[in-house]
Design an enzyme around this catalytic site. Structure first.
Site, short mmCIF file in Angstrom:
data_model
loop_
_atom_site.label_atom_id
_atom_site.label_comp_id
_atom_site.label_asym_id
_atom_site.label_seq_id
_atom_site.Cartn_x
_atom_site.Cartn_y
_atom_site.Cartn_z
CG ASP A 23 -2.03 0.99 1.15
OD1 ASP A 23 -2.28 1.51 0.05
OD2 ASP A 23 -2.66 1.27 2.19
N GLY B 229 0.11 5.46 -4.45
CA GLY B 229 -0.47 6.75 -4.84
C GLY B 229 0.12 7.89 -4.02
NE ARG B 230 -1.46 6.61 1.16
CZ ARG B 230 -1.56 5.70 2.10
NH1 ARG B 230 -1.39 6.05 3.36
NH2 ARG B 230 -1.83 4.46 1.79
CG HIS C 220 0.00 1.99 -9.42
ND1 HIS C 220 -0.25 1.64 -8.11
CD2 HIS C 220 -1.09 2.71 -9.82
CE1 HIS C 220 -1.43 2.10 -7.74
NE2 HIS C 220 -1.95 2.77 -8.75
CB SER D 147 -12.80 -8.05 -6.05
OG SER D 147 -12.62 -8.47 -4.73
CD GLU D 148 -13.25 -5.24 -2.39
OE1 GLU D 148 -12.04 -5.56 -2.31
OE2 GLU D 148 -14.17 -6.09 -2.33
CD1 TRP E 89 -12.95 -5.29 -10.08
CD2 TRP E 89 -12.31 -4.53 -12.08
NE1 TRP E 89 -12.35 -6.33 -10.75
CE2 TRP E 89 -11.96 -5.89 -12.00
CE3 TRP E 89 -12.01 -3.84 -13.26
CZ2 TRP E 89 -11.32 -6.58 -13.01
CZ3 TRP E 89 -11.38 -4.52 -14.29
CH2 TRP E 89 -11.04 -5.87 -14.17
CG LEU F 236 9.55 -17.24 -3.24
CD1 LEU F 236 9.46 -17.07 -1.73
CD2 LEU F 236 9.98 -15.90 -3.83
CD GLU G 29 2.03 -13.08 15.80
OE1 GLU G 29 2.03 -11.89 16.17
OE2 GLU G 29 1.50 -14.00 16.45
C1 FPP Z 1 -1.96 0.30 -3.22
O1 FPP Z 1 -1.50 1.60 -3.40
C2 FPP Z 1 -1.50 -0.53 -4.29
C3 FPP Z 1 -2.29 -1.07 -5.26
C4 FPP Z 1 -3.75 -0.85 -5.36
C5 FPP Z 1 -1.75 -1.90 -6.29
C6 FPP Z 1 -0.50 -2.65 -5.95
C7 FPP Z 1 0.20 -2.80 -7.20
C8 FPP Z 1 1.53 -2.78 -7.38
C9 FPP Z 1 2.54 -2.76 -6.32
C10 FPP Z 1 2.08 -2.74 -8.72
C11 FPP Z 1 1.45 -3.69 -9.62
C12 FPP Z 1 2.01 -5.04 -9.47
C13 FPP Z 1 1.58 -5.99 -10.26
C14 FPP Z 1 2.21 -7.35 -10.24
C15 FPP Z 1 0.45 -5.70 -11.14
P1 FPP Z 1 -2.58 2.76 -3.53
O2 FPP Z 1 -2.72 3.09 -4.98
O3 FPP Z 1 -3.84 2.37 -2.85
O4 FPP Z 1 -1.85 3.90 -2.78
P2 FPP Z 1 -2.53 5.08 -1.96
O5 FPP Z 1 -3.32 4.43 -0.84
O6 FPP Z 1 -1.35 5.84 -1.45
O7 FPP Z 1 -3.37 5.86 -2.91
#
Ligand code: FPP
Length: 239
Positions: A12, A15-16, A29, A58-59, A61, A123, A199
């Site tokens: 996570d 975006g930030r 990303h 799934s959310e 989208w 792995l 954990e």
């Molecule tokens: C959360 O960050 C991340 C995601 C929704 C996507 C995770 C995807 C990747 C790490 C890259 C893609 C990898 C593959 C294999 C497709 P956020 O966008 O919710 O960040 P924010 O909360 O800061 O807005």
């Protein structure tokens, strides 16, 4: 406690991370994919056997169409560019999530990755894509209800063990450790059944900044914890 066999990560904060740099979200990303590459290598080096990552829920989208397209594109690029290297490093790829609603080209890429790497054992990288825990549980329940309706099983035969066999994670051990980056303290529908006794470690760094050192730090914290699975601590058993 020793090294966790299975580590699951909620990646996570992309975006930030991008916003803090005045960049578009897709740049976050992209940097997230780099962090994923680093983490797969680090996990193998640190003796982790299973690594599950939440790549698209799934959310997700409900995000703007352009961002959904970007995430789909990044998955394709990741599989196309990295599959050979993953395979050469002995990584087995498995996908969890609902494939039925994905585009056919993505579905076949995912299948190709699984088939090519199915014999590897260094792995296992489990990619949760179009994954939602409640959706996974509902799909499993639907299949069991159909089996009961057909008369293949009776409802009394449905136990937690049988139920787990119907989940996307059938054959995958439950995660010992779930890590979430970016400082958010929740699981967001990620492996709700499987993480019942995991954990949980929450780290403040945004996912694109995640390094081998963050993973090692989480493993150290995990090692210091005592897991009881609803039982007693070892020191209290005899008393
Ligand atoms: C959360 O960050 C991340 C995601 C929704 C996507 C995770 C995807 C990747 C790490 C890259 C893609 C990898 C593959 C294999 C497709 P956020 O966008 O919710 O960040 P924010 O909360 O800061 O807005």
């Amino acid at each position: 406690m020793t090294t966790p066999a299975h580590v699951a990560i909620i990646m996570d904060g992309n975006g930030r991370w991008a916003k803090a740099r005045g960049l578009p979200r897709v740049a976050g990303h992209r940097a997230g994919v780099e962090a994923l590459r680093r983490t797969v290598r680090a996990a193998a080096d640190l003796g982790i056997s299973w690594l599950t990552v939440y790549a698209f829920s799934s959310e997700n989208w409900s995000r703007p169409k352009s961002e959904v397209t970007d995430l789909m594109g990044l998955l394709k690029i990741f599989i196309r560019r990295d599959l050979a290297e993953l395979h050469n490093s002995g990584v087995r790829v498995q996908i969890i999530g609902d494939r039925a609603t994905l585009q056919p080209d993505i579905r076949s890429l995912l299948e190709e990755a699984e088939t090519l790497t199915s014999g590897n054992d260094a792995l296992t990288l489990v990619i949760a894509f179009n994954y939602g825990g409640r959706d996974e549980i509902a799909r499993a329940a639907r299949r069991l209800a159909e089996a009961v309706k057909r008369g293949d099983i009776s409802s009394e035969q449905i136990t937690p063990e049988l139920f787990a066999e119907e989940l996307d994670t059938s054959g995958i051990p439950d995660p010992d450790l779930v890590i979430r980056t970016s400082g958010e303290i929740r699981l967001s529908n990620f492996l709700p059944w499987q993480s019942a006794y995991s954990e949980l470690i929450f780290q403040p760094c945004y996912w694109p900044d995640f390094t081998r050192e963050h993973l090692s730090e989480a493993l150290r914290e995990y090692t210091g914890r005592e897991r009881r699975f609803g039982g007693l601590a070892a020191r209290d058993v005899a008393s």
